[in-house]
Design a protein around this motif. Structure first.
Motif, PDB file in Angstrom:
ATOM      1  N   UNK A  58     -14.644   3.047   5.450  1.00 41.37           N
ATOM      2  CA  UNK A  58     -15.290   2.091   4.571  1.00 41.37           C
ATOM      3  C   UNK A  58     -16.378   1.341   5.346  1.00 41.37           C
ATOM      4  N   UNK A  59     -17.113   0.498   4.663  1.00 41.31           N
ATOM      5  CA  UNK A  59     -18.183  -0.265   5.315  1.00 41.31           C
ATOM      6  C   UNK A  59     -17.646  -1.187   6.397  1.00 41.31           C
ATOM      7  N   UNK A  60     -16.391  -1.652   6.242  1.00 46.06           N
ATOM      8  CA  UNK A  60     -15.818  -2.546   7.259  1.00 46.06           C
ATOM      9  C   UNK A  60     -15.212  -1.772   8.438  1.00 46.06           C
ATOM     10  N   UNK A  61     -15.368  -0.452   8.427  1.00 49.31           N
ATOM     11  CA  UNK A  61     -14.867   0.352   9.535  1.00 49.31           C
ATOM     12  C   UNK A  61     -13.464   0.864   9.362  1.00 49.31           C
ATOM     13  N   UNK A  62     -12.744   0.372   8.344  1.00 53.10           N
ATOM     14  CA  UNK A  62     -11.375   0.824   8.100  1.00 53.10           C
ATOM     15  C   UNK A  62     -11.398   2.205   7.441  1.00 53.10           C
ATOM     16  N   UNK A  63     -10.385   3.042   7.746  1.00 53.24           N
ATOM     17  CA  UNK A  63     -10.343   4.371   7.108  1.00 53.24           C
ATOM     18  C   UNK A  63     -10.222   4.256   5.591  1.00 53.24           C
ATOM     19  N   UNK A  64     -10.882   5.157   4.880  1.00 53.91           N
ATOM     20  CA  UNK A  64     -10.703   5.238   3.432  1.00 53.91           C
ATOM     21  C   UNK A  64      -9.281   5.700   3.159  1.00 53.91           C
ATOM     22  N   UNK A  65      -8.619   5.068   2.192  1.00 55.56           N
ATOM     23  CA  UNK A  65      -7.213   5.369   1.964  1.00 55.56           C
ATOM     24  C   UNK A  65      -7.017   6.755   1.362  1.00 55.56           C
ATOM     25  N   UNK A  66      -6.087   7.494   1.960  1.00 57.14           N
ATOM     26  CA  UNK A  66      -5.601   8.756   1.421  1.00 57.14           C
ATOM     27  C   UNK A  66      -4.074   8.705   1.486  1.00 57.14           C
ATOM     28  N   UNK A  67      -3.435   9.820   1.297  1.00 60.26           N
ATOM     29  CA  UNK A  67      -1.975   9.864   1.388  1.00 60.26           C
ATOM     30  C   UNK A  67      -1.470   9.627   2.807  1.00 60.26           C
ATOM     31  N   UNK A  68      -2.358   9.773   3.801  1.00 58.66           N
ATOM     32  CA  UNK A  68      -1.928   9.613   5.193  1.00 58.66           C
ATOM     33  C   UNK A  68      -2.856   8.735   6.019  1.00 58.66           C
ATOM     34  N   UNK A  69      -3.761   8.015   5.369  1.00 52.84           N
ATOM     35  CA  UNK A  69      -4.644   7.090   6.083  1.00 52.84           C
ATOM     36  C   UNK A  69      -4.781   5.801   5.276  1.00 52.84           C
ATOM     37  N   UNK A  70      -5.147   4.724   5.978  1.00 55.69           N
ATOM     38  CA  UNK A  70      -5.350   3.446   5.315  1.00 55.69           C
ATOM     39  C   UNK A  70      -4.246   2.462   5.649  1.00 55.69           C
ATOM     40  N   UNK A  71      -4.179   1.397   4.858  1.00 59.02           N
ATOM     41  CA  UNK A  71      -3.189   0.333   5.063  1.00 59.02           C
ATOM     42  C   UNK A  71      -2.463   0.045   3.756  1.00 59.02           C
ATOM     43  N   UNK A  72      -1.164  -0.232   3.868  1.00 55.04           N
ATOM     44  CA  UNK A  72      -0.383  -0.575   2.674  1.00 55.04           C
ATOM     45  C   UNK A  72       0.843  -1.370   3.083  1.00 55.04           C
ATOM     46  N   UNK A  73       1.262  -2.248   2.182  1.00 55.26           N
ATOM     47  CA  UNK A  73       2.520  -2.976   2.344  1.00 55.26           C
ATOM     48  C   UNK A  73       3.508  -2.423   1.322  1.00 55.26           C
ATOM     49  N   UNK A  74       4.682  -2.034   1.784  1.00 51.66           N
ATOM     50  CA  UNK A  74       5.743  -1.515   0.934  1.00 51.66           C
ATOM     51  C   UNK A  74       6.938  -2.456   1.026  1.00 51.66           C
ATOM     52  N   UNK A  75       7.513  -2.805  -0.102  1.00 51.04           N
ATOM     53  CA  UNK A  75       8.718  -3.630  -0.109  1.00 51.04           C
ATOM     54  C   UNK A  75       9.943  -2.724  -0.082  1.00 51.04           C
TER      55      UNK A  75
END
Length: 298
Positions: free
Chosen positions: A13-30
């Motif tokens: 992304x523009x902020x340098x973070x990886x574009x989310x896929x099934x195995x990349x990106x950031x997520x919070x899971x409860x």
């Protein structure tokens, strides 16, 4: 060569973070706090497999996890129960489909006691009567009991309590006084200190634990045949010879192949995660067993 290198580089992304896929990106899971600690090794397998994925797993009560999901504040929840009656009603009232769900493994709701507790077995019908009939008592059913035992469960927000409602009371409030405690660890400690207590927990919390025994439960199956009480073991859960099997499920907010979906799918499919679940005493989804009965029954 430059074209190939550029096409293989992780899109960002523009902020340098990886574009989310099934195995990349950031997520919070409860995650249901009753199983969160035992699930950690499986979570760590995902972390070590995908360096571009950052999944933070936050333990919460089952009720809190579902509340956050319904409020669209949680992207995914790992939980040991299906919808309760009021949650199901919300979906129907708003004409919404059920959330996308995958079954990760099969556990079982158990009733555990100290090793020297006078009972070893009980029937599902007796349990249902105890939780729905105020006049019912264990002493009335089992004269060898000197005093009426105390039932101990994690509190009303827990998945254990929710599974009592689903399996024993038809989603109505139990008609039996219970001691409700903060969490599964508190229930374990209280039963360990009280020889006349019956705790409510999950199979993989007590599989192989020599401090406690789990009550065997007899029941009638869907054909009407009576299934004699069997040792509480994953093999009998697989065979359908234990009546209180429960599913550990991954529920996602968005039905698409994003990181929460990838995380849940990994927990269900990864061979190493399956092996860990199996060694912990529960049944990984899709596992195949060659089962040899340990008593004279099939």
């Amino acid at each position: 060569m430059l074209f190939v290198a550029a096409s293989c580089e992780q899109k960002r992304q523009e902020n340098g973070e990886p574009i989310e896929t099934a195995t990349t990106g950031k997520a919070i899971i409860l995650c249901d706090e009753s199983i969160a600690e035992r699930m950690k090794p499986a979570f760590a397998l995902f972390d070590s497999s995908y360096s571009e994925a950052k999944v933070e797993v936050v333990p919460v009560s089952a009720r809190e996890g579902m509340s956050q999901l319904f409020a669209t504040k949680a992207r995914g929840v790992i939980i040991s129960r299906p919808y309760l009656a009021d949650e199901d009603s919300v979906l129907r009232a708003n004409k919404l489909p059920p959330h996308a769900t995958t079954i990760i493994a099969t556990d079982a709701l158990v009733f555990f006691v100290q090793r020297n507790f006078p009972l070893d077995t009980i029937s599902l019908d007796q349990l249902k009567k105890l939780f729905t009939d105020q006049s019912a008592s264990l002493r009335g059913m089992f004269p060898q009991l000197k005093t009426e035992p105390t039932f101990i469960s994690p509190d009303a927000n827990s998945s254990e309590y929710g599974n009592i409602l689903l399996a024993l009371t038809k989603n109505t409030s139990p008609q039996r006084a219970m001691t409700l405690v903060k969490n599964a660890d508190s229930a374990r400690r209280l039963v360990a200190a009280n020889p006349n207590a019956i705790g409510v927990g999950y199979l993989w919390q007590y599989a192989g634990d020599k401090q406690f025994k789990m009550l065997k439960i007899g029941f009638q199956d869907t054909t009407g045949a009576y299934i004699r009480p069997k040792p509480v073991h994953q093999g009998y859960v697989v065979m359908g010879k234990y009546p209180l099997a429960i599913s550990i499920r991954g529920i996602v907010l968005e039905d698409r192949r994003n990181l929460p979906w990838g995380f849940m799918t990994f927990l269900r499919n990864d061979v190493r995660a399956k092996q860990y679940f199996l060694k912990s005493g529960i049944v990984p989804e899709g596992a195949k067993f060659d089962i040899v009965p340990t008593d004279e029954e099939d």
